[in-house]
Design a protein around this motif. Structure first.
Motif, PDB file in Angstrom:
ATOM      1  N   HIS A 116     105.906  20.942 -64.089  1.00  0.00           N
ATOM      2  CA  HIS A 116     105.040  19.930 -64.690  1.00  0.00           C
ATOM      3  C   HIS A 116     105.901  18.935 -65.436  1.00  0.00           C
ATOM      4  CE1 HIS A 116     102.134  18.344 -67.629  1.00  0.00           C
ATOM      5  NE2 HIS A 116     101.236  18.636 -66.728  1.00  0.00           N
ATOM      6  N   ASP A 118     106.862  14.473 -65.254  1.00  0.00           N
ATOM      7  CA  ASP A 118     106.605  13.227 -64.546  1.00  0.00           C
ATOM      8  C   ASP A 118     107.901  12.695 -63.951  1.00  0.00           C
ATOM      9  OD1 ASP A 118     104.888  10.146 -65.495  1.00  0.00           O
ATOM     10  OD2 ASP A 118     105.802  10.824 -63.633  1.00  0.00           O
ATOM     11  N   PHE A 185     110.139  14.413 -75.005  1.00  0.00           N
ATOM     12  CA  PHE A 185     109.044  15.208 -74.474  1.00  0.00           C
ATOM     13  C   PHE A 185     108.585  16.205 -75.524  1.00  0.00           C
ATOM     14  CE2 PHE A 185     109.734  13.398 -70.507  1.00  0.00           C
ATOM     15  CZ  PHE A 185     111.090  13.412 -70.227  1.00  0.00           C
ATOM     16  N   THR A 189     105.182  20.180 -72.913  1.00  0.00           N
ATOM     17  CA  THR A 189     104.832  19.315 -71.788  1.00  0.00           C
ATOM     18  C   THR A 189     105.699  19.585 -70.574  1.00  0.00           C
ATOM     19  OG1 THR A 189     106.272  17.679 -72.771  1.00  0.00           O
ATOM     20  CG2 THR A 189     103.917  17.380 -73.083  1.00  0.00           C
TER      21      THR A 189
END
Lengths: 307, 133
Positions: A116, A118, A185, A189
């Motif tokens: 997970h 981006d 981050f 996350t």
């Protein structure tokens, strides 16, 4: 008039005959049909095109695209499968692996775990760059040791009771921030998408201790980088009854298709079949096995409506 | 009937870096001798059916183009040969560029419509959830 209708059918429908499929290729290029202006017109495309989202949740998206051609729809599908970047484990530094699972098998399994993160916030790693920098690498640590449970009952044979930490799940993976990643981050996350993927099983005395580097990649390089479980499309089914179907034949017809496609209604005392929702049909072509009914139905697909 | 045509390789080494990652596409133009610039074969490196078929479709939609086709040379090699023949004396590069631009416009429009549709779906869902309170 019949000729015009036939041309229209050829242009807009892919027809499923009993033994084959007709009109498969797009033929509406300029010059093929007289009386039709087929040259590319961005405005006409924009007027006819629409996208309707049917279903959207965390794990799946279903939508309709109307007014586009197969070539471009397929290009989107191919790009989804192979060219959208994601982050995945690429290098595994094994400090200690005394489990039954071999190093390379374990590394392969770790590579397939979805992460997970981006990928747009990361760069690709340069060729030949051995040490990862904070802009292109994520680090995870996995350290699990299995021990015997001293409080277990004398004669139990349930491994959940006898051993501690005997199943290694993705929730045992911890993120090790590099450089300034801890600021960028927030806590929690960067993690594997699912907590409960079983990586390996252990018995007392066995240990797994390794460090994983995740990099950005695309599906063309290795399937682990593909962001989708699958991406597929189908054309909207189009079922036309060439003649009105009544009585027993109507009941039979509704059984030939997926449930919900053909509805049998009572009209003036007679049962009449009506096409209620062709979208649900999966086109098993059962109707062609029935001698009487196959002449009454035309199965086709709408050429520019993609689901 | 034709003897071996002499292929003049005009390598117009256009190195364009595509938006997808680090792959650089080198583009070559190959012309048979004796023809002017209206029938040309382009060799696109590091491309496959994804771009080939959609680009072929956009170029065929151009009424000036008499013939457009593409082929992958071999599945192990990642390159495509795209051939364009135009009616009249229009240089073949022009429908090629136009096709690429039109394809970009189509994709941009699809993206816009998709984003609008997703936003609308989410708004609808949100309002439906609220209305059940």
């Amino acid at each position: 008039m019949a000729a015009a209708q036939a041309v229209q059918e050829m242009r807009t429908r892919v027809v499923l005959g009993e033994f084959g499929v007709r009109n498969v290729h797009t033929t509406d290029f300029p010059g093929n049909y007289s009386g039709y202006d087929d040259a590319w017109d961005q405005n006409r495309f924009e007027k006819n095109f629409r996208v309707d989202v049917v279903h959207l949740d965390e794990n799946s998206l279903e939508f309709d695209m109307v007014g586009i051609d197969a070539a471009i729809a397929n290009a989107f599908r191919r790009i989804l499968l192979a060219e959208v970047p994601t982050m995945a484990v690429e290098k595994v530094l094994v400090y200690n692996n005394t489990s039954i699972v071999q190093d390379e098998i374990l590394a392969h399994r770790l590579g397939l775990i979805p992460i997970h993160a981006d990928p747009r916030l990361f760069e690709y790693r340069n060729q030949g760059d051995e040490e990862g920098t904070e802009i292109d690498t994520l680090q995870f640590r996995l350290q699990v040791r299995c021990t015997r449970n001293p409080h277990a009952a004398k004669d139990s044979s349930d491994p959940n009771e006898l051993y501690v930490n005997h199943k290694v799940y993705t929730r045992h993976m911890t993120w090790v921030p590099l450089g300034n990643q801890a600021d960028l981050f927030p806590e929690g996350t960067i993690r594997p998408v699912h907590d409960d993927i079983l990586i390996a099983q252990l018995r007392p005395g066995q240990e797994i201790d390794l460090l994983m580097h995740c990099v950005k990649g695309i599906g063309k390089d290795h399937a682990k980088f593909s962001p989708v479980a699958t991406a597929s499309y189908r054309l909207l089914p189009d079922i036309t009854l060439l003649e009105p179907v009544e009585g027993e034949a109507a009941e039979e017809l509704s059984r030939c298709f997926s449930p919900g496609v053909i509805e049998v209604q009572e009209v003036q005392g007679k049962k009449v079949a009506r096409v209620a929702n062709p979208r649900l049909d999966t086109f098993s072509r059962e109707v062609f096995r029935n001698e009487k009914l196959k002449k009454l139905v035309r199965l086709a697909r709408v050429r520019d409506h993609y689901i | 009937m034709e003897e071996d045509p002499e292929l003049e390789r005009k390598i117009s080494g256009l190195k364009t870096s595509m938006a997808e990652g680090e792959r650089k596409t080198a583009l070559e133009m190959v012309q048979a001798a004796g023809t002017d610039r209206h029938c040309v074969t382009f060799v696109l490196h590091e491309e496959d059916h994804t771009l080939g078929n959609s680009l072929r479709y956009m170029i065929m939609k151009n009424p000036e183009v008499e013939f457009c086709g593409y082929t992958t040379t071999h599945p192990s090699e990642s390159k495509i040969n795209l051939r364009i023949q135009t009616r009249g004396a229009l240089p073949a590069v022009e429908p090629f560029q136009r096709g690429l631009n039109e394809l970009m416009n189509v994709c941009q429009h699809v993206l816009d419509k998709l984003e609008a549709s997703i936003k609308e779906y989410k708004d609808q869902k949100a309002s439906r959830n609220e209305s059940t309170f």
